[in-house]
Design an enzyme around this catalytic site. Structure first.
Site, PDB file in Angstrom:
ATOM      1  CG  ASN A 200      45.502  17.424 112.296  1.00 14.42           C
ATOM      2  OD1 ASN A 200      46.108  16.364 112.293  1.00 14.42           O
ATOM      3  ND2 ASN A 200      45.434  18.219 113.357  1.00 14.42           N
TER       4      ASN A 200
ATOM      5  CB  ILE B  19      43.502  21.597 105.638  1.00 18.28           C
ATOM      6  CG1 ILE B  19      42.874  20.802 104.500  1.00 18.28           C
ATOM      7  CG2 ILE B  19      44.777  20.916 106.120  1.00 18.28           C
ATOM      8  CD1 ILE B  19      43.646  20.902 103.212  1.00 18.28           C
ATOM      9  CB  CYS B  20      43.863  22.347 111.312  1.00 13.71           C
ATOM     10  SG  CYS B  20      44.780  23.131 112.618  1.00 13.71           S
ATOM     11  CG  LEU B  21      49.609  21.975 107.145  1.00 16.29           C
ATOM     12  CD1 LEU B  21      50.150  20.921 108.112  1.00 16.29           C
ATOM     13  CD2 LEU B  21      49.685  21.444 105.729  1.00 16.29           C
TER      14      LEU B  21
END
Lengths: 502, 199
Positions: free
Chosen positions: B83, B91-93
């Site tokens: 991620n 960041i993929c959040l």
């Protein structure tokens, strides 16, 4: 409500006038006009609403529901929005039993459980200052506020939060509580109370009105540019509605009024014209793939012995049968495997694509032709207006030249109808009725073009009487033929004459 | 606007300094300049993950509209994680995007990132190459992630095999990080890595 009844009454009076006028006027066509009235669908009632009237309508809907369920207005609004302003559905679900789930689904705290939920935060926070979890500053309790879910923040933070949501994210009806993971919705009264900036409040009102219209099946914005009116109907149908701005459109799909073709086919057609499906159709009809490396090839001359130009492939094959070139021999470049089944199948497929493309282009070109002509509508009205002024200077009265304007009106109507008939015809399968339809279409088309031609002619005082006669005859003819064509298609819809090619 | 962002960051800063996690050395926040708009975060790799023992630096940029919009966070320390982009550190959040709530703080962000290190979501990847290795060759993913933690974040596990292969590419004149990145992408297949570097 009073005004509603008024307009309905007026409509009735109007239609009454028209039909009685017909009776007086068209003595000789009495029989046909009475038959017409039978096939004529009943009046379609609708209202054009201004933005203020839309808001009023929204308020009325809330009151209607509140008369039955007796909840706070703010909650009723959120519930109605959840049910897409379908009052019956709301009531049905409301009396269906599971109250907790009902409110939970709509993201509202059940107002009947209020004492429990609200008592918890009140006890802990009633005494002194509270800390706002957004700005972390200590505030007297009076400065803190929150929804029924009990998450409390200071008023300034609420204001900022709502402003960001409204102005940056464009969220209206579905702003939820600022706490993480809390999905309870903020009601409109709270928003209006907590947002300090009037500009933001206006935007919020706008968002709410918009979602009211968009969600509501019985309402539709007028699609014409910069128009702020909405149309309200009592039931949804594919019928023409005329906005106060003058734009006529189909209530069901919002496109320009498209009789005789139905919304579904029109939509399909517009999509077909819009996207690149036709580019690929062209590729399919005019090119073949190399049987080895699949690169697309357009043959623009030369013999049937193809050598793929892809440097990694260089495959030798026959353009006709797509088989390898080897068995064809090298002495003469002629495919003698032409009739073999496989080759025949490939050829048939190719043929079919070609004819389907030319078929499409046939209808498309005619459709576009009328659309282009319609685009010059304004220009035509201007030139006719000029002509009419000129004629009035040549000793003619105002009333005597009005026929020209009427002719242009009819010309435009006919073009609009003709344009749509090509969409209809494209999807139509051949049968006896479709042939009648095509004859009607052809007849109307010829007459319309003729009328258009008359309108282009120069009018002098010598030929005026002659031209006037011709134009009037022609437009009456066009008007009649247009009606005949439409009636025929409608009759076909009723009697299931039409088969489609999809 | 900006005033609220600054005053909130100041308070949050105090909160993190005082918090328990600081005592356990698992998260840290530092100022980068005096304007309070950019911060440097640090999180420790959670135990029982390939990131254990590593210290990961984060760049945190606070927007004018904070806390109504989320802070912009990215990894400065290179990391091998489905991620997180192995190239840019992006960041993929969800909470850093749509699911941000004004009541969240830098502390909760850092803790969430720590949790992300412990529980990757390969089905919603930021780095497709890493994600596919995670899904199809998990043991190789673990090794790669540990190796990266060792190389960039001061983690304890060394892999002689990896070092050797990187050395081979370095001997060919390839920069060390590039060598590592390409080898990781090619599942540590030296031949394929060479091919993709020189073709």
């Amino acid at each position: 409500m009073d005004s509603d009844e008024d307009t309905f009454d007026n409509d009735n009076v109007d239609s009454g006038n028209v039909s009685s006028g017909d009776d007086d006027f068209a003595m000789e066509v009495d029989i046909s006009s009475s038959r017409e009235r039978q096939t004529e669908p009943e009046e379609y009632h609708y209202e054009v609403l201004t933005t203020d009237q839309i808001v009023q309508d929204m308020v009325d809907s809330i009151s209607d529901v509140n008369g039955v369920v007796n909840l706070p207005r703010t909650i009723t609004r959120i519930l109605l929005n959840h049910f897409k302003w379908d009052k019956e559905k709301l009531m049905e679900k409301y009396f269906d039993g599971n109250e907790d789930k009902f409110f939970q689904d709509a993201h509202v705290v059940n107002p009947f459980n209020k004492p429990n939920t609200i008592s918890v935060p009140k006890v802990t926070k009633s005494t002194t200052d509270e800390i706002c979890e957004i700005c972390f500053s200590r505030n007297p309790s009076g400065m803190m506020t929150g929804l029924e879910c009990g998450h409390r923040f200071c008023k300034q933070c609420w204001g900022e939060y709502l402003t960001t949501k409204i102005m940056e994210e464009g969220v209206g009806q579905s702003i939820s509580c600022a706490a993480h993971g809390c999905d309870i919705l903020v009601d409109d009264v709270t928003v209006t109370k907590l947002v300090p900036d009037a500009k933001v409040r206006v935007k919020y009102q706008h968002l709410i009105t918009n979602s009211f219209v968009e969600c509501n099946r019985l309402l539709r914005w007028c699609p014409s540019a910069d128009c702020t009116y909405a149309i309200k109907v009592s039931y949804v149908d594919a019928r023409p509605v005329v906005c106060k701005c003058g734009h006529t459109f189909c209530f069901d799909c919002g496109e320009n009024w498209h009789d005789p073709v139905q919304c579904r086919l029109l939509k399909k057609w517009l999509k077909k014209c819009d996207d690149d499906s036709e580019t690929s159709n062209w590729i399919a009809a005019n090119t073949k793939e190399c049987p080895k490396c699949n690169v697309t090839i357009e043959k623009d001359g030369g013999c049937n012995h193809m050598v793929c130009k892809n440097q990694n492939c260089k495959h030798d094959f026959c353009w006709v049968c797509l088989g390898s070139w080897e068995p064809h021999g090298s002495s003469w470049y002629n495919c003698n495997r032409y009739d073999e089944d496989e080759a025949r199948a490939a050829r048939d497929a190719q043929e079919k694509l070609r004819s389907s493309l030319s078929r499409y282009l046939h209808y498309y070109n005619r459709y576009m032709n009328h659309m282009q002509s319609l685009k010059f509508e304004n220009k035509l009205y201007a030139s006719v207006k000029h002509k009419m002024e000129e004629m009035q200077q040549h000793n003619m009265s105002w009333i005597e030249v009005q026929f020209l304007k009427k002719a242009v009106d009819i010309l435009c109507q006919c073009r609009q109808t003709l344009m749509c008939t090509y969409v209809f015809a494209y999807y139509l399968k051949k049968n006896n009725q479709s042939m009648i339809f095509e004859d009607n279409q052809k007849d109307l088309e010829t007459a319309t073009e003729k009328l258009s031609e008359y309108l282009e002619r120069d009018i002098t005082s010598e030929n005026l009487a002659d031209i006037k006669q011709k134009v009037q005859d022609k437009y009456r003819y066009c008007e009649k033929r247009r009606k005949v064509l439409l009636d025929h298609v409608h009759e076909g819809y009723e009697k299931d004459w039409w088969d489609y090619t999809e | 606007m900006a005033n609220m962002a600054v005053s909130r960051i100041k308070r949050e800063f105090k909160e993190v300094i005082k918090s328990e996690e600081i005592v356990q050395c698992s998260i840290k926040i530092e100022l980068v300049n005096d304007s309070w708009t950019e911060l440097r975060g640090e999180i420790a790799g959670p135990p029982d993950t390939p990131y254990e023992g590593g210290k990961f630096l984060l760049e945190i940029k606070v927007p004018e509209t904070y806390p109504f919009n989320p802070p912009k966070v990215r990894f400065i320390t290179k990391i091998w994680h489905p991620n997180i982009s192995s190239v840019t550190g992006a960041i993929c959040l969800d909470i850093l995007k749509d699911n941000w709530a004004a009541a969240m703080t830098l502390r909760t962000v850092l803790l969430s990132l720590q949790a992300l290190l412990a529980a990757a979501e390969p089905d919603d990847p930021q780095d497709a190459v890493v994600a596919s290795q995670y899904k199809h060759n998990y043991s190789l993913f673990l090794m790669t992630a540990r190796h990266w933690t060792n190389a960039y974040a001061g983690g304890p596990s060394r892999f002689a095999d990896c070092d050797q292969k990187i050395q081979r590419l370095k001997d060919m004149g390839i920069d060390e990080h590039k060598a590592r990145a390409v080898l990781s992408m090619e599942n540590w297949d030296l031949e394929k890595a060479t091919e993709s570097l020189f073709s």
